[in-house]
Design a protein around this motif. Structure first.
Motif, PDB file in Angstrom:
ATOM      1  N   TRP B 220      14.275  32.742  82.442  1.00  0.00           N
ATOM      2  CA  TRP B 220      15.533  32.979  81.728  1.00  0.00           C
ATOM      3  C   TRP B 220      16.335  31.679  81.633  1.00  0.00           C
ATOM      4  CZ3 TRP B 220      17.313  36.790  78.871  1.00  0.00           C
ATOM      5  CH2 TRP B 220      18.665  36.826  78.565  1.00  0.00           C
ATOM      6  N   THR B 221      16.822  31.339  80.426  1.00  0.00           N
ATOM      7  CA  THR B 221      17.580  30.105  80.264  1.00  0.00           C
ATOM      8  C   THR B 221      19.023  30.360  79.865  1.00  0.00           C
ATOM      9  OG1 THR B 221      16.853  30.029  77.989  1.00  0.00           O
ATOM     10  CG2 THR B 221      15.599  28.713  79.558  1.00  0.00           C
ATOM     11  N   GLY B 222      19.398  31.600  79.611  1.00  0.00           N
ATOM     12  CA  GLY B 222      20.756  31.859  79.146  1.00  0.00           C
ATOM     13  C   GLY B 222      20.942  31.524  77.680  1.00  0.00           C
ATOM     14  N   SER B 223      19.825  31.403  76.954  1.00  0.00           N
ATOM     15  CA  SER B 223      19.896  31.118  75.518  1.00  0.00           C
ATOM     16  C   SER B 223      20.630  32.237  74.788  1.00  0.00           C
ATOM     17  CB  SER B 223      18.465  31.000  74.991  1.00  0.00           C
ATOM     18  OG  SER B 223      18.379  31.523  73.695  1.00  0.00           O
TER      19      SER B 223
END
Lengths: 191, 475
Positions: B220-223
């Motif tokens: 998860w990257t918070g994109s």
């Protein structure tokens, strides 16, 4: 070889790196949202906003369309209901006909509770797996996750990253565009 | 023209009298929220954790020992026998399943109703749901006697004569309802955890933590492109879980309502069971969170207002339960069925009168103390009432199951059920399992949804001055 191309460095790097994109850091959701509007209007396509939580209104600021996850849930639900009804018809009304209380071998009414639960079950799997599929997750490697600075994304910082694969990307021009949005910090992220 | 119009829309902070009561007190920053919640997991466990864990784990071990004794000896080690063939086992099952309902209600129904205060409590309530379903599942599985055949009783596979299970039976509906409930609750809980696991991953200092949190955070990257799909999936899961939470206890109530037993055969059961489930679930949420918010110093995130709101939910659902008790009696009289009338008179004034009146005291009288703000704001009284709710709701299931079974149509086969020591200790042991799982959960996972709580602070609102909007500026 074209003589105008710059010569390769004599000492080869141990890891060949090329830039993944330019990362701009912002401190508040308002800043990143105004910046996103500018990047959207500049016509970039391979770029993204990164935030610790979903920022309300950011989809519009980025020009994103409505998410397609709903289709996965819908078809999951349809599959679940069909599975329930056909399973019960097969088991009690077809493969081993079971007469209970002189009632019809199959009726959608008594098959309903189980089919209803399976609708919910399959639709939930559709939602979660559809979301992961659309996001191309799980992904065990991402260039941004190597960046020390990017760790703030799950804490309290906001980022815009324009990738080098964007057709409008140019080292200087893109950097200038991002600089005009007033970021807190700007850096190139290696792939 | 458009720019002229928009430039006149000035962003001003709302006047103080219109500012909503904050969900996180003291205007804490998003960074403070991460540090506080993740800090519980990252720091050493407080001193009370180890004694609590050792006691819970020992009590849990007692339960598993007694289950081994039950399986090796037979269901005769329990006190149930003709005519009371379901007693503490199914009482405990319904009790635990009911407790789970608060978690799903908080995560699903309150989300759809945009009750933002749910963000402070939904993670722990959902965890509670999962652990309660685990405790519930044990009892019907072990009560079948020959437990090694349980998969054949439960799963839709044919028996030795090639006959498939009979899908007109509510017991089979129940298998599907409860297993769907457990699975969907797990999916919902995990979906909510993904961004927080990424927070834990990015904060991790040891390799082991980095590996495991990183693995389960799925990269998860918070994109925002991801958040967009994520929020839609979360909304859909909430929408899907809402009919689920209403259906599960309805189907559990069908186990009784579809039968012909006086006292069970009533149409009010599904809504009455659902209200009772939410009532008992909120009781258990309060039992857990009232001490935890003090012990873990979370008073600024789980505020008095949160506790008050939960008290109001208990008041509302408790009133529905009280109404249902009255309506059951009215219909027993108005329906004119002598067996039904007898069943209800026997409940209140027969040999189990003590159970009935314990139930009435705990479920009908105590929740009405929540009409008073002073009571809702007094944490000691709230905690005591929550215990009363738990006790009352266990008695409700006991009353429904045992008093209806012990005297039915044939007086010559009337009987009186008393639990054996194995019954009692297995039930106590299920609390050991519940608390062990909950203590492990708060040891390894953030017990409050970090990303969601951040999202409801004014700092997260791009149109609020604290979120960076310029005062007097235009958007």
């Amino acid at each position: 070889m074209n003589p105008t191309t710059p010569t390769e460095p004599r000492v080869p790097k141990l890891t060949a790196t090329r830039p993944f994109g330019i990362l701009a850091e912002y401190l508040t959701p308002a800043d990143v949202m105004h910046a996103a509007e500018k990047i959207r209007d500049a016509g970039f396509t391979r770029w993204d906003v990164y935030s610790p939580y979903p920022v309300h209104g950011m989809d519009d600021a980025m020009g994103l369309k409505n998410s397609k996850v709903g289709w996965f849930s819908f078809f999951g639900g349809v599959a679940g209901f069909t599975t329930g009804m056909s399973m019960i018809f097969y088991m009690n009304g077809w493969d081993y006909k079971l007469i209970v209380g002189g009632k019809p071998l199959f009726s959608p009414l008594y098959a309903f509770p189980v089919s209803y639960e399976l609708t919910i079950l399959f639709a939930s799997f559709g939602s979660l797996l559809g979301m992961l599929f659309l996001n191309r997750l799980p992904r065990l490697y991402h260039p941004l996750l190597k960046s020390w600075r990017f760790k703030g994304v799950t804490h309290d910082k906001f980022y815009i990253v324009i990738e080098t694969t964007d057709p409008k990307y140019s080292e200087t021009q893109t950097r200038a565009t991002l600089e005009s949005t007033g970021p807190n910090h700007l850096e190139v992220v290696e792939d | 023209m458009a720019s002229e119009v928009s430039s006149t829309v000035n962003i001003q902070p709302p006047p103080p009298q219109l500012e909503r009561a904050p969900l996180v007190l003291n205007r804490h920053s998003p960074a403070w929220i991460s540090d506080t919640i993740a800090g519980i997991v990252e720091k050493k466990m407080p001193r009370w954790w180890w004694p609590a864990f050792i006691i819970s784990a020992s009590v849990m071990t007692m339960m598993f020992t007694l289950i081994a004794y039950l399986i090796s000896t037979g269901v005769g080690v329990w006190g149930l026998n003709q005519p009371v063939d379901w007693a503490w086992d199914i009482t405990n099952f319904v009790f635990w399943i009911g407790i789970g309902h608060a978690g799903t209600l908080i995560s699903a129904v309150l989300f759809l109703l945009r009750q933002k205060w749910r963000t402070s409590i939904n993670r722990s309530a959902e965890a509670m749901t999962l652990f309660a379903v685990a405790c519930a599942g044990i009892f019907p599985v072990v009560h079948v006697g020959r437990i090694w055949l349980a998969p054949i009783y439960l799963a839709p596979i044919p028996n030795a004569n090639d006959i498939w299970p009979q899908f007109r039976s509510p017991l089979l509906w129940d298998v599907f309802a409860v297993s769907t409930y457990g699975t969907v609750s797990l999916l919902f809980w995990y979906t909510g955890l993904i961004p927080d696991l990424a927070t834990m991953r990015d904060r991790a200092v040891t390799k082991v933590r980095k590996f495991f949190y990183g693995l389960f955070a799925l990269g998860w990257t918070g994109s925002n492109r991801h958040w967009s799909n994520y929020e839609k999936a979360y909304l859909l899961l909430a929408g899907i879980s809402t009919p689920l939470v209403l259906s599960v206890h309805s189907i559990v109530s069908f186990d009784f309502a579809v039968s012909q037993v006086p006292g069970w055969h009533t149409t009010i059961f599904p809504p009455y069971f659902v209200a009772g489930a939410i009532f008992s679930g909120f009781g258990m949420v309060l039992t857990l969170l009232v001490p935890l918010r003090t012990l873990c110093k979370l008073e600024d995130i789980i505020t008095i207002r949160h506790i008050e709101l939960m008290g109001k939910v208990i008041l509302a659902t408790g009133s529905i339960v009280g109404y249902a008790y009255g309506m059951e009696f009215f219909i027993a009289w108005y329906g004119g069925n002598p067996y039904e009338r007898y069943a209800f008179m026997n409940r209140a004034f027969g040999p189990y009168w003590w159970a009935y009146w314990s139930m009435i005291t705990c479920n009908v009288i105590t929740p009405h103390l929540f009409w008073f703000r002073k009571v809702r704001q007094n944490m000691v009284i709230v905690f005591i009432i929550s215990i009363f709710v738990n006790i009352g709701m266990w008695f409700e299931r006991f009353v429904i199951i045992v008093t209806s079974l012990h005297r039915d149509y044939l007086p010559s086969s009337w009987g009186y059920f008393s639990p054996s020591w194995v019954d009692i200790c297995t039930f106590i042991g299920s609390f050991g399992l519940f608390f062990t799982l909950f203590l492990l959960f708060m040891r390894f996972l953030p017990m409050i949804a970090i990303a969601e709580v951040k999202g409801v602070t004014p700092q997260a609102d791009p149109h609020h001055p604290l979120g960076g909007a310029k005062i007097g500026g235009h958007h």
